[in-house]
Design a protein around this motif. Structure first.
Motif, mmCIF file in Angstrom:
data_model
loop_
_atom_site.group_PDB
_atom_site.id
_atom_site.type_symbol
_atom_site.label_atom_id
_atom_site.label_comp_id
_atom_site.label_asym_id
_atom_site.label_seq_id
_atom_site.Cartn_x
_atom_site.Cartn_y
_atom_site.Cartn_z
ATOM 1 N N ASP A 143 -55.006 -9.927 -65.856
ATOM 2 C CA ASP A 143 -54.720 -9.985 -67.290
ATOM 3 C C ASP A 143 -55.899 -9.378 -68.046
ATOM 4 O O ASP A 143 -56.996 -9.230 -67.497
ATOM 5 C CB ASP A 143 -54.532 -11.435 -67.760
ATOM 6 N N ALA B 247 -49.208 -8.084 -65.333
ATOM 7 C CA ALA B 247 -50.386 -8.538 -66.066
ATOM 8 C C ALA B 247 -50.036 -8.690 -67.546
ATOM 9 O O ALA B 247 -49.157 -8.024 -68.070
ATOM 10 C CB ALA B 247 -51.520 -7.538 -65.886
ATOM 11 N N THR B 248 -50.756 -9.586 -68.199
ATOM 12 C CA THR B 248 -50.538 -9.847 -69.615
ATOM 13 C C THR B 248 -51.775 -9.438 -70.405
ATOM 14 O O THR B 248 -52.892 -9.679 -69.973
ATOM 15 C CB THR B 248 -50.270 -11.352 -69.850
ATOM 16 N N GLU B 249 -51.554 -8.814 -71.560
ATOM 17 C CA GLU B 249 -52.659 -8.517 -72.471
ATOM 18 C C GLU B 249 -52.607 -9.533 -73.605
ATOM 19 O O GLU B 249 -51.592 -9.656 -74.275
ATOM 20 C CB GLU B 249 -52.535 -7.107 -73.037
#
Length: 159
Positions: A59, A24-26
């Motif tokens: 995300d 996942a990306t923040e």
């Protein structure tokens, strides 16, 4: 024998990398500008910020808040008309992390005329498998790659 063990170790690392997949990306909303109002941003700033990104389920958006800024997750009608609703978070040099769900997600500031002046964000969030290859194709490719790696390891120890 020692060379075989080193090669086997490299193959195991490669196999684990294949299994790892993308995490996942923040996203920090607004990048270096953060979640702010005019005159720091112009109308459309957040649309431009989001335009080259692919947001996926899992995300997160990080809204960095300061001063009196806030953020509300709203329905499309509220977004389109800048209707002030219940806030998720209030400023004061803090931040708020919002996990993304599939579909279109709408966010606005409910402070004064911030929303009308451009402090609003609409993003489309796709499932983890909808970008790139379909999940069945991606799974097939991963299975073949893992099979080749395992067979290579077995062949090494036989020789």
């Amino acid at each position: 024998m020692r060379r075989g063990i080193v090669l086997a170790g490299c193959l195991v690392v490669a196999m684990l990398a294949c299994l790892g997949g993308a995490g996942a990306t923040e996203y920090v909303v607004g990048g270096s500008q953060g979640w702010t109002a005019s005159p720091n941003i112009t109308i459309g700033y957040y649309d431009e910020w989001a335009a080259n990104k692919t947001f996926r389920v899992g995300d997160t958006l990080k809204f960095e808040l300061n001063g009196t800024h806030n953020v509300a997750n709203v329905l499309r009608e509220d977004y389109d008309n800048c209707i002030k609703t219940t806030m998720l978070a209030v400023g004061g040099n803090s931040w708020y992390i919002f996990p993304l769900t599939e579909g279109t997600n709408y966010f606005i500031s409910t402070v004064n005329s911030d929303c009308e002046n451009g402090q609003k964000l609409a993003i489309n969030v796709v499932s983890q498998t909808s970008a790139g290859l379909p999940s069945s194709s991606a799974s097939s490719i991963t299975a073949v790659a893992l099979s080749v790696l395992v067979l290579s390891i077995i062949a090494m120890f036989r020789s």
